[in-house]
Design an enzyme around this catalytic site. Structure first.
Site, PDB file in Angstrom:
ATOM      1  CB  ILE A  10      55.912  44.914  45.266  1.00  0.00           C
ATOM      2  CG1 ILE A  10      54.703  44.855  44.323  1.00  0.00           C
ATOM      3  CG2 ILE A  10      56.479  43.526  45.527  1.00  0.00           C
ATOM      4  CD1 ILE A  10      55.014  44.487  42.894  1.00  0.00           C
ATOM      5  CB  THR A  63      64.517  49.715  52.149  1.00  0.00           C
ATOM      6  OG1 THR A  63      63.534  50.105  51.196  1.00  0.00           O
ATOM      7  CG2 THR A  63      65.816  49.332  51.431  1.00  0.00           C
ATOM      8  CG  HIS A  66      60.429  53.285  49.645  1.00  0.00           C
ATOM      9  ND1 HIS A  66      60.528  54.648  49.768  1.00  0.00           N
ATOM     10  CD2 HIS A  66      59.751  53.068  48.496  1.00  0.00           C
ATOM     11  CE1 HIS A  66      59.939  55.236  48.747  1.00  0.00           C
ATOM     12  NE2 HIS A  66      59.451  54.291  47.961  1.00  0.00           N
TER      13      HIS A  66
END
Length: 158
Positions: free
Chosen positions: A87, A91, A93
């Site tokens: 999800i 950031t 990531h």
């Protein structure tokens, strides 16, 4: 002209492995339930004592490819299903995990010749993930159907 396609008629003989991420387990456990329901309805024994199904839990979606690779290399599975949920956050990531998980799963499938189903939800919000994991539609069911079709298709190719 030869027409080659997978069917769901003889799926009860397939050996299936599922690799599932613990991260976002609120979502992944729902995907697993949908997946198991579909497999069961198509003749796969999903009980704890089953010799047709193995389930491996990994920390997150980034780890799906390495365990999928180990399972595929064993040569005892007709298909491997990966389940995860990534999800989007604040950031980058998200982008790294999704990119590496998808590339890794595709690479494993090509290198081993075992179909690996990419069952990783990639959503912007938790609400979107919940909708895809059962509120509106459980994609775990769809991933299992894809797995059975691909296992059948690979058998038809040999």
């Amino acid at each position: 002209m030869a027409k080659i396609e997978g069917t769901f008629e003889n799926s009860s003989s397939f050996r299936v492995a599922i690799v599932i991420a613990r991260f976002n387990d609120l979502i992944t456990s729902k995907l697993l339930s949908g997946c198991l329901d579909c497999l069961s309805r198509h003749g796969i024994d999903v009980n704890e004592s089953s010799n047709q199904l193995d389930i491996a839990w990994v920390p997150g979606s980034f780890e799906l490819p390495i365990i999928s690779q180990e399972l595929a290399r064993k040569g005892k599975y007709d298909v491997v299903i990966t389940l995860g949920a990534v999800i989007r956050g604040d950031t980058p990531h998200f982008d790294v995990v999704v990119s590496e998980a998808s590339k890794g799963v595709a690479t494993v499938s090509r290198e081993t010749g075992v179909p690996i189903i990419f069952g990783v939800l990639t959503t912007d919000t938790m609400q979107q993930a919940l909708e895809r994991a059962g509120i509106k539609n459980n994609l775990g069911w769809s991933y299992a159907l894809q797995a059975l079709e691909m296992a059948s298709l690979m058998n038809a190719m040999s």
